[in-house]
Scaffold this active site. Structure first.
Site, PDB file in Angstrom:
ATOM      1  N   GLY A 147     -47.903 -29.537   1.533  1.00 49.86           N
ATOM      2  CA  GLY A 147     -48.092 -28.679   0.014  1.00 49.86           C
ATOM      3  C   GLY A 147     -49.839 -28.890   0.752  1.00 49.86           C
ATOM      4  O   GLY A 147     -50.483 -27.700  -0.343  1.00 49.86           O
ATOM      5  N   CYS A 202     -37.563 -24.205   1.674  1.00 51.52           N
ATOM      6  CA  CYS A 202     -39.184 -24.002   1.375  1.00 51.52           C
ATOM      7  C   CYS A 202     -40.138 -23.957   0.443  1.00 51.52           C
ATOM      8  O   CYS A 202     -40.383 -22.541   0.794  1.00 51.52           O
ATOM      9  CB  CYS A 202     -39.896 -25.195   2.624  1.00 51.52           C
ATOM     10  SG  CYS A 202     -41.629 -25.938   2.160  1.00 51.52           S
ATOM     11  N   CYS A 234     -39.646 -27.135  -6.234  1.00 55.28           N
ATOM     12  CA  CYS A 234     -39.778 -27.824  -4.911  1.00 55.28           C
ATOM     13  C   CYS A 234     -38.305 -28.271  -4.752  1.00 55.28           C
ATOM     14  O   CYS A 234     -37.644 -28.551  -5.607  1.00 55.28           O
ATOM     15  CB  CYS A 234     -41.069 -28.882  -4.945  1.00 55.28           C
ATOM     16  SG  CYS A 234     -40.907 -29.732  -3.479  1.00 55.28           S
TER      17      CYS A 234
END
Length: 271
Positions: free
Chosen positions: A45, A75, A186
């Site tokens: 991230g 992802c 996520c």
């Protein structure tokens, strides 16, 4: 992993994509699967665009060396940053990505306010901004970056005080904005869904994108690579690969999925 049936590669920064692996196994029960956790570079991230693209290409090249017939990028951060690059470098390969389920959330919302939990990288990406504008033009979307949730899941903290406090704070902030649908942006976050449900109650919708990715992948493989499908009755199995600690990945899969799977290190050329 048997050598005469080409596998499907599944890719995430860590163990989050195991939530998607579970959906892909249900959608394609006979296909051999290779799950790669790029744990040596976790978390994604906060990584730069250049780093994410380089890692995506290394992972894709590894999967090509394994003869995969498709790659699922499980992802959100990697999809937002690098799926276009992967497709450019491997135009003959089926490459599907994952993205926050904004459109179904907009259809479910009564208040017109959608809350999105995701990593900082996903929320800051142009791909996410375009998705929000395209999929929910009449909705107000409130965002909550939760990078700490990734590490909670990676560390197996699914039901302790730290996890509960973090989930309660983030959920409370979006509920205070009027959100009546919450999007898990996520693939790590579904593993915290029991805590989230405990906080928001039964009337707030929680939407995750894993099932949609699995359906899309199954459709693409069945229509574009039908001659490469495993035969009926074939038991494909699943292999875990990690650019970090393969033994740790195996233990995490046991905890998160209750599956005991073989795990090996990612070979040095792709680390």
């Amino acid at each position: 992993m048997t050598s005469d049936v080409r596998p499907i590669g599944i890719y995430d920064s860590g163990v989050g994509g195991l939530s998607t692996l579970r959906e892909i196994r249900a959608a394609l029960p006979h296909e051999p699967l290779v799950y790669l956790a790029d744990a040596g570079y976790l978390p994604y991230g906060e990584k730069s665009q250049d780093t994410l693209e380089r890692r995506a290409l290394a992972v894709a090249d590894y999967f090509v060396s394994r003869g995969v017939k498709a790659i699922a990028v499980a992802c959100n951060t990697a999809t937002a940053a690098a799926i276009g690059t992967m497709r450019q470098h491997h135009p003959d390969l089926i490459v599907v990505g994952i993205e926050p389920a904004i459109k179904p959330a907009a259809q479910l919302s009564r208040s017109g306010v959608i809350g999105v939990f995701a990593t900082t990288g996903t929320l800051a990406s142009q791909r996410f901004a375009a998705l929000a504008q395209r999929a929910a033009p009449g909705s107000r979307i409130v965002l909550r970056p939760c990078p700490e949730w990734v590490m909670l899941v990676e560390n197996g903290q699914l039901d302790d005080d730290a996890a509960r406090a973090s989930v309660n704070t983030a959920a409370g902030a979006l509920l205070a904005e009027g959100a009546d649908v919450l999007v898990l942006g996520c693939t790590h976050f579904p593993f915290l869904q029991p805590l989230l449900r405990e906080r928001v109650g039964p009337d707030v919708h929680i939407v995750e994108p894993g099932p949609a990715l699995a359906r899309h992948l199954a459709h693409r493989v069945q229509t574009e690579a039908a001659t490469l499908l495993a035969p009926d009755g074939f038991v494909g199995g699943c292999e875990l690969v990690s650019s970090g600690d393969a033994g740790r990945l195996r233990a995490q899969a046991r905890q998160l999925l209750q599956w005991d799977l073989p795990a090996v290190p990612l070979p040095p050329p792709w680390r």
